[in-house]
Design a protein around this motif. Structure first.
Motif, PDB file in Angstrom:
ATOM      1  N   ARG A 321      16.581 -32.595 -11.039  1.00 17.34           N
ATOM      2  CA  ARG A 321      16.071 -31.231 -11.188  1.00 17.34           C
ATOM      3  C   ARG A 321      14.954 -31.141 -12.228  1.00 17.34           C
ATOM      4  NH1 ARG A 321      18.500 -30.328  -7.139  1.00 17.34           N
ATOM      5  NH2 ARG A 321      20.134 -28.791  -6.726  1.00 17.34           N
ATOM      6  N   LEU A 322      14.641 -32.253 -12.870  1.00 16.01           N
ATOM      7  CA  LEU A 322      13.708 -32.215 -14.001  1.00 16.01           C
ATOM      8  C   LEU A 322      12.628 -33.274 -13.859  1.00 16.01           C
ATOM      9  CD1 LEU A 322      16.248 -31.941 -16.965  1.00 16.01           C
ATOM     10  CD2 LEU A 322      14.746 -30.126 -16.129  1.00 16.01           C
ATOM     11  N   ASP A 323      11.412 -32.898 -14.220  1.00 24.11           N
ATOM     12  CA  ASP A 323      10.305 -33.846 -14.334  1.00 24.11           C
ATOM     13  C   ASP A 323       9.873 -33.940 -15.795  1.00 24.11           C
ATOM     14  OD1 ASP A 323      10.132 -34.354 -11.535  1.00 24.11           O
ATOM     15  OD2 ASP A 323       9.113 -32.429 -11.282  1.00 24.11           O
ATOM     16  N   ARG A 425      -4.585 -60.078  -7.698  1.00 31.05           N
ATOM     17  CA  ARG A 425      -4.695 -59.250  -6.507  1.00 31.05           C
ATOM     18  C   ARG A 425      -4.720 -57.775  -6.883  1.00 31.05           C
ATOM     19  NH1 ARG A 425      -0.002 -59.132  -2.518  1.00 31.05           N
ATOM     20  NH2 ARG A 425      -1.039 -57.163  -2.026  1.00 31.05           N
ATOM     21  N   ILE A 426      -5.192 -56.962  -5.931  1.00 36.19           N
ATOM     22  CA  ILE A 426      -5.027 -55.512  -6.034  1.00 36.19           C
ATOM     23  C   ILE A 426      -3.741 -55.163  -5.316  1.00 36.19           C
ATOM     24  CG2 ILE A 426      -5.939 -53.304  -5.225  1.00 36.19           C
ATOM     25  CD1 ILE A 426      -8.726 -54.359  -5.684  1.00 36.19           C
ATOM     26  N   GLY A 427      -2.911 -54.357  -5.937  1.00 37.61           N
ATOM     27  CA  GLY A 427      -1.641 -53.973  -5.327  1.00 37.61           C
ATOM     28  C   GLY A 427      -1.488 -52.473  -5.250  1.00 37.61           C
ATOM     29  N   ALA A 428      -0.607 -52.036  -4.366  1.00 39.28           N
ATOM     30  CA  ALA A 428      -0.342 -50.607  -4.220  1.00 39.28           C
ATOM     31  C   ALA A 428       0.053 -50.010  -5.570  1.00 39.28           C
ATOM     32  CB  ALA A 428       0.771 -50.384  -3.204  1.00 39.28           C
ATOM     33  N   THR A 429      -0.565 -48.891  -5.911  1.00 40.69           N
ATOM     34  CA  THR A 429      -0.327 -48.240  -7.206  1.00 40.69           C
ATOM     35  C   THR A 429      -0.019 -46.772  -6.988  1.00 40.69           C
ATOM     36  OG1 THR A 429      -1.880 -49.751  -8.286  1.00 40.69           O
ATOM     37  CG2 THR A 429      -1.302 -47.741  -9.473  1.00 40.69           C
ATOM     38  N   TYR A 430       1.123 -46.352  -7.524  1.00 38.76           N
ATOM     39  CA  TYR A 430       1.567 -44.957  -7.449  1.00 38.76           C
ATOM     40  C   TYR A 430       1.257 -44.274  -8.772  1.00 38.76           C
ATOM     41  CZ  TYR A 430       4.953 -41.085  -7.737  1.00 38.76           C
ATOM     42  OH  TYR A 430       5.556 -39.872  -7.918  1.00 38.76           O
ATOM     43  N   GLU A 431       0.811 -43.035  -8.703  1.00 39.25           N
ATOM     44  CA  GLU A 431       0.689 -42.202  -9.895  1.00 39.25           C
ATOM     45  C   GLU A 431       1.275 -40.830  -9.590  1.00 39.25           C
ATOM     46  OE1 GLU A 431      -2.420 -40.361 -13.205  1.00 39.25           O
ATOM     47  OE2 GLU A 431      -3.237 -41.501 -11.521  1.00 39.25           O
ATOM     48  N   SER A 432       2.092 -40.345 -10.493  1.00 44.93           N
ATOM     49  CA  SER A 432       2.704 -39.031 -10.349  1.00 44.93           C
ATOM     50  C   SER A 432       1.725 -37.964 -10.830  1.00 44.93           C
ATOM     51  CB  SER A 432       3.993 -38.982 -11.173  1.00 44.93           C
ATOM     52  OG  SER A 432       4.552 -37.698 -11.138  1.00 44.93           O
ATOM     53  N   ILE A 433       1.477 -36.960  -9.984  1.00 48.25           N
ATOM     54  CA  ILE A 433       0.564 -35.870 -10.316  1.00 48.25           C
ATOM     55  C   ILE A 433       1.350 -34.556 -10.314  1.00 48.25           C
ATOM     56  CG2 ILE A 433      -1.501 -34.591  -9.622  1.00 48.25           C
ATOM     57  CD1 ILE A 433      -2.176 -37.396 -10.495  1.00 48.25           C
ATOM     58  N   ALA A 434       1.329 -33.845 -11.429  1.00 52.16           N
ATOM     59  CA  ALA A 434       2.090 -32.597 -11.543  1.00 52.16           C
ATOM     60  C   ALA A 434       1.482 -31.507 -10.670  1.00 52.16           C
ATOM     61  CB  ALA A 434       2.129 -32.146 -13.001  1.00 52.16           C
ATOM     62  N   THR A 435       2.353 -30.727 -10.015  1.00 55.47           N
ATOM     63  CA  THR A 435       1.908 -29.620  -9.153  1.00 55.47           C
ATOM     64  C   THR A 435       2.670 -28.335  -9.492  1.00 55.47           C
ATOM     65  OG1 THR A 435       3.480 -30.332  -7.453  1.00 55.47           O
ATOM     66  CG2 THR A 435       1.210 -31.116  -7.240  1.00 55.47           C
ATOM     67  N   ARG A 436       2.876 -28.102 -10.774  1.00 55.39           N
ATOM     68  CA  ARG A 436       3.672 -26.946 -11.184  1.00 55.39           C
ATOM     69  C   ARG A 436       2.922 -25.620 -11.031  1.00 55.39           C
ATOM     70  NH1 ARG A 436       5.475 -27.817 -16.989  1.00 55.39           N
ATOM     71  NH2 ARG A 436       6.266 -25.689 -16.738  1.00 55.39           N
ATOM     72  N   GLY A 441       6.937 -25.992  -7.647  1.00 49.83           N
ATOM     73  CA  GLY A 441       6.107 -27.200  -7.687  1.00 49.83           C
ATOM     74  C   GLY A 441       6.689 -28.262  -8.607  1.00 49.83           C
ATOM     75  N   ARG A 442       6.609 -29.500  -8.159  1.00 49.90           N
ATOM     76  CA  ARG A 442       7.101 -30.619  -8.970  1.00 49.90           C
ATOM     77  C   ARG A 442       5.988 -31.645  -9.155  1.00 49.90           C
ATOM     78  NH1 ARG A 442      13.300 -32.352  -8.405  1.00 49.90           N
ATOM     79  NH2 ARG A 442      12.532 -33.460 -10.248  1.00 49.90           N
ATOM     80  N   THR A 443       5.908 -32.623  -8.259  1.00 50.44           N
ATOM     81  CA  THR A 443       4.872 -33.646  -8.376  1.00 50.44           C
ATOM     82  C   THR A 443       4.357 -34.000  -6.987  1.00 50.44           C
ATOM     83  OG1 THR A 443       6.509 -35.434  -8.270  1.00 50.44           O
ATOM     84  CG2 THR A 443       5.838 -34.682 -10.463  1.00 50.44           C
ATOM     85  N   GLU A 444       3.183 -34.600  -6.970  1.00 50.96           N
ATOM     86  CA  GLU A 444       2.632 -35.150  -5.735  1.00 50.96           C
ATOM     87  C   GLU A 444       2.437 -36.650  -5.928  1.00 50.96           C
ATOM     88  OE1 GLU A 444       2.248 -35.790  -2.523  1.00 50.96           O
ATOM     89  OE2 GLU A 444       1.862 -33.631  -2.383  1.00 50.96           O
ATOM     90  N   ALA A 445       2.561 -37.391  -4.832  1.00 51.52           N
ATOM     91  CA  ALA A 445       2.429 -38.853  -4.877  1.00 51.52           C
ATOM     92  C   ALA A 445       0.976 -39.233  -4.655  1.00 51.52           C
ATOM     93  CB  ALA A 445       3.322 -39.490  -3.806  1.00 51.52           C
ATOM     94  N   MET A 446       0.339 -39.689  -5.708  1.00 50.91           N
ATOM     95  CA  MET A 446      -1.043 -40.153  -5.594  1.00 50.91           C
ATOM     96  C   MET A 446      -1.058 -41.665  -5.448  1.00 50.91           C
ATOM     97  SD  MET A 446      -4.264 -39.502  -8.080  1.00 50.91           S
ATOM     98  CE  MET A 446      -5.674 -40.603  -8.142  1.00 50.91           C
ATOM     99  N   ARG A 447      -1.937 -42.156  -4.577  1.00 52.10           N
ATOM    100  CA  ARG A 447      -2.176 -43.589  -4.426  1.00 52.10           C
ATOM    101  C   ARG A 447      -3.545 -43.900  -5.021  1.00 52.10           C
ATOM    102  NH1 ARG A 447       2.464 -46.230  -3.945  1.00 52.10           N
ATOM    103  NH2 ARG A 447       3.927 -44.885  -2.834  1.00 52.10           N
ATOM    104  N   VAL A 448      -3.537 -44.769  -6.012  1.00 51.58           N
ATOM    105  CA  VAL A 448      -4.702 -44.946  -6.885  1.00 51.58           C
ATOM    106  C   VAL A 448      -5.792 -45.804  -6.245  1.00 51.58           C
ATOM    107  CG1 VAL A 448      -5.427 -45.981  -9.083  1.00 51.58           C
ATOM    108  CG2 VAL A 448      -3.341 -44.580  -8.976  1.00 51.58           C
ATOM    109  N   VAL A 449      -5.419 -46.754  -5.404  1.00 52.84           N
ATOM    110  CA  VAL A 449      -6.403 -47.718  -4.902  1.00 52.84           C
ATOM    111  C   VAL A 449      -7.271 -47.062  -3.823  1.00 52.84           C
ATOM    112  CG1 VAL A 449      -6.771 -49.940  -3.800  1.00 52.84           C
ATOM    113  CG2 VAL A 449      -4.918 -49.668  -5.449  1.00 52.84           C
ATOM    114  N   THR A 450      -8.534 -46.869  -4.149  1.00 51.32           N
ATOM    115  CA  THR A 450      -9.545 -46.339  -3.233  1.00 51.32           C
ATOM    116  C   THR A 450     -10.557 -47.445  -2.927  1.00 51.32           C
ATOM    117  OG1 THR A 450     -10.923 -45.651  -5.094  1.00 51.32           O
ATOM    118  CG2 THR A 450      -9.339 -44.021  -4.248  1.00 51.32           C
TER     119      THR A 450
END
Length: 603
Positions: A321-323, A425-436, A441-450
């Motif tokens: 229930r908490l971020d 190597r470059i690997g899959a990278t997750y970053e938590s983005i707040a959407t309050r 609103g909690r968080t959105e899943a951002m993928r960093v590798v562009t």
């Protein structure tokens, strides 16, 4: 532009003003997902993923059926976000252990206080915060003139996760089962595997003074020292969730006293865990806060304040229930003002020594063996986890801004460069983005590798690339990062949308006629993009030295970072099998930071 309505000063007064999380169309998500996963894939993998997406989203495919069901759910009365059920499944539906795997920790700034005095001050400050929430006098958070959701503050105090065979539940105030704020008056204190109920609020609702809470804590620890090590029932909270549910059922079936004991722990305002040990430094303190002595924890509670023998202190909390943004707002208040000052604002008054009593579990040999086995198993599990701390002193958010770059983009580019150099190597990278800024609103899943990140890393590895070329690639990658982060903040991201469609198929597939396999979720794009090599999240606070969490896969390095004005602190955690790679990553990180700083200085 329409003038924004005047904001309410009440804690939850702006929730109805918040916009809903936008639900992307299936076509928008299809396009974004392919764009997001492509930099991590070969041409053949891109083609396979594109074909799976096309089949999924085709007019006669499963995607439109599942998306229509999600639209109907989003329009249902009482539903405030299309992600409401998603969060329930994502957190309460996980079946592995939450200790180390899901809970997160904060290590507080140093204090000159001793153990019990510091613990008493933290409790007194927490009570002041709770009473502000109860009265709706905690100022609502506002970002750039826009209110943020305060909903999570309802679940800070007296909140506990309850294990279930198929899915857990959350026992919290502000629910139909428990309307309004908690009126409980006690905390639970753990010491040497013993648990004690300590009443820190008087019968009339006024908190005890700091001195009285300290006296109560001293009485409890003295009793614990006399009684010797306790049974450490909290070790059971480290088990995989279905196993813990079965152990909890055995406790309840064994003796009625166990229901009373569980009620006491589960409804407590918070837990205080007093430790006999003194950590050797920040890394060891972080490790102890993340996992520590399982017999002296209750990992299902939303707030555990952990205080070591020398007064070093921190927080461990359950995540359903908490971020981190909600917790850090609480901790910043707790740590930014003297405890006595906070206590006075709460209306604390002298009322004599607080009542306390042991929390007594009735155990037989089988239950004791279950507890012992859980403790031994978790100790081994924690020992199979490696960690490191990285402190880049003399560099911080202000320097990044001086270089004309978003601090978070700078941090993430440093991670990408260090990761490529340490793991090749470059690997899959997750970053938590707040959407309050959205309702619930909690968080959105951002993928960093562009694609820009790939070109930046390639430029840094190319001995023929000059400084201007590398600098241009760095700025292009940082700009792409900022654009994607803004898309995530706006709710324009594909992963959680597709994930919820998969969950709908599991929940309601039969009634919707979606009963066959869904090849999209076995496609290279879905599997590769979500196989984290780095799982990252930032929660900056001047009152916290380090914060962190466990890794999310067998290949993953968990990266909890705080980029402040003049420092950059990172806590890393990974399975021991990846320890050498994590150690190399930790060594490369400061070098990457200073190299990119120097590169930007050449502008």
């Amino acid at each position: 532009m329409h003038a924004s309505p005047e904001l309410s000063p009440r804690t939850f007064g702006n929730e109805d003003l918040l916009p809903r999380v936008p639900l992307p169309t299936l076509e928008e998500t299809r396009q974004r997902f392919l764009e997001w996963c492509s930099p991590l894939l070969t041409e053949e993998q891109v083609a396979a993923t594109e074909a799976a997406l096309a089949d999924f989203a085709a007019p006669d495919g499963p995607g439109p059926v599942l998306h229509a069901a999600l639209q109907r759910y989003d329009a249902t009365e009482g539903v405030h976000s299309w992600l409401d059920e998603f969060w329930e499944d994502r957190y309460l539906g996980r079946r592995d252990r939450i200790a180390l795997n899901a809970n997160f920790f904060f290590l507080f700034a140093d204090s000159a206080q001793g153990q019990v005095a510091r613990a008493a001050g933290l409790v007194a400050g927490a009570l002041a915060y709770k009473l502000l929430i109860d009265a709706e006098e905690l100022a609502p958070a506002v970002q750039r003139g826009r209110p943020l959701s305060m909903e999570q503050n309802r679940y800070l105090f007296s909140a506990c996760r309850i294990p279930g065979e198929l899915r857990d539940t959350a026992r919290t105030p502000y629910t139909a089962e428990w309307p309004g704020p908690s009126r409980e008056r006690h905390i639970v204190v753990f010491h040497r595997g013993n648990a004690y109920r300590l009443d820190v609020i008087g019968e009339d609702g006024a908190p005890h003074t700091v001195e009285e809470i300290e006296a109560g804590l001293r009485a409890v620890t003295a009793a614990s020292e006399v009684s010797g090590p306790g049974p450490g029932v909290g070790a059971l909270t480290t088990k995989a969730r279905a196993e813990w549910a079965r152990s909890r059922a055995r406790l309840l079936d064994h003796d009625p006293r166990n229901r009373t004991a569980l009620d006491t722990v589960e409804t407590a305002l918070l837990c205080v865990c007093l430790e006999d040990s003194t950590p050797a430094g920040p890394r060891e303190a972080g490790d102890q806060l993340l996992h520590g002595d399982s017999r002296n924890r209750w990992f299902d509670k939303s707030i555990s304040l952990i205080v070591f023998a020398d007064g070093t202190a921190g927080y461990n909390g359950e995540h359903c229930r908490l971020d981190g943004t909600t917790v850090i707002a609480f901790l910043d208040t707790l740590l930014s003002r003297p405890a006595h000052e906070l206590s006075r604002t709460s209306g604390a008054r002298s009322q004599g020594a607080p009542d306390w009593a042991p929390v007594e579990f009735a155990l037989d040999d089988d239950l004791r063996a279950d507890i012992d086995a859980a403790a031994v198993d978790f100790t081994a599990y924690a020992a199979d986890t490696a960690s490191a701390t990285v402190a880049v002193e003399g560099f911080g958010a202000e320097r990044a801004k001086q270089r004309g770059m978003s601090p978070d983009a700078f941090a993430q580019m440093s991670f990408q460069l260090a990761h490529h150099r340490s793991r090749g190597r470059i690997g899959a990278t997750y970053e938590s983005i707040a959407t309050r800024q959205f309702r619930n609103g909690r968080t959105e899943a951002m993928r960093v590798v562009t694609p820009e990140v790939v070109r930046f890393v390639d430029a840094m590895a190319d001995p023929g690339a000059d400084a201007a070329t590398r600098r241009a690639a760095l700025r292009a990658a940082a700009d792409a990062h900022v654009r994607r982060a803004r898309e995530c903040q706006a709710g324009d991201a594909p992963e959680q949308h597709l994930w919820e469609l998969q969950m709908i198929a599991r929940r309601h597939g039969a009634e919707l006629g979606v009963t066959g396999p869904l090849p999209l979720y076995e496609s290279p794009g879905w599997l590769v993009m979500r196989d984290d090599y780095l799982s990252t999240s930032a929660v900056p606070s001047p009152h916290v030295r380090y914060w962190g969490f466990g890794s999310t896969s067998l290949t993953c390095i968990g990266v909890g970072y705080a980029l402040l004005g003049d420092r950059f602190h990172i806590y890393l955690s990974t399975p021991r099998s990846v320890r050498a790679q994590m150690t190399a990553f930790a060594a490369e990180l400061p070098r990457a930071v200073h190299e990119l700083d120097a590169l930007l200085a050449g502008d």
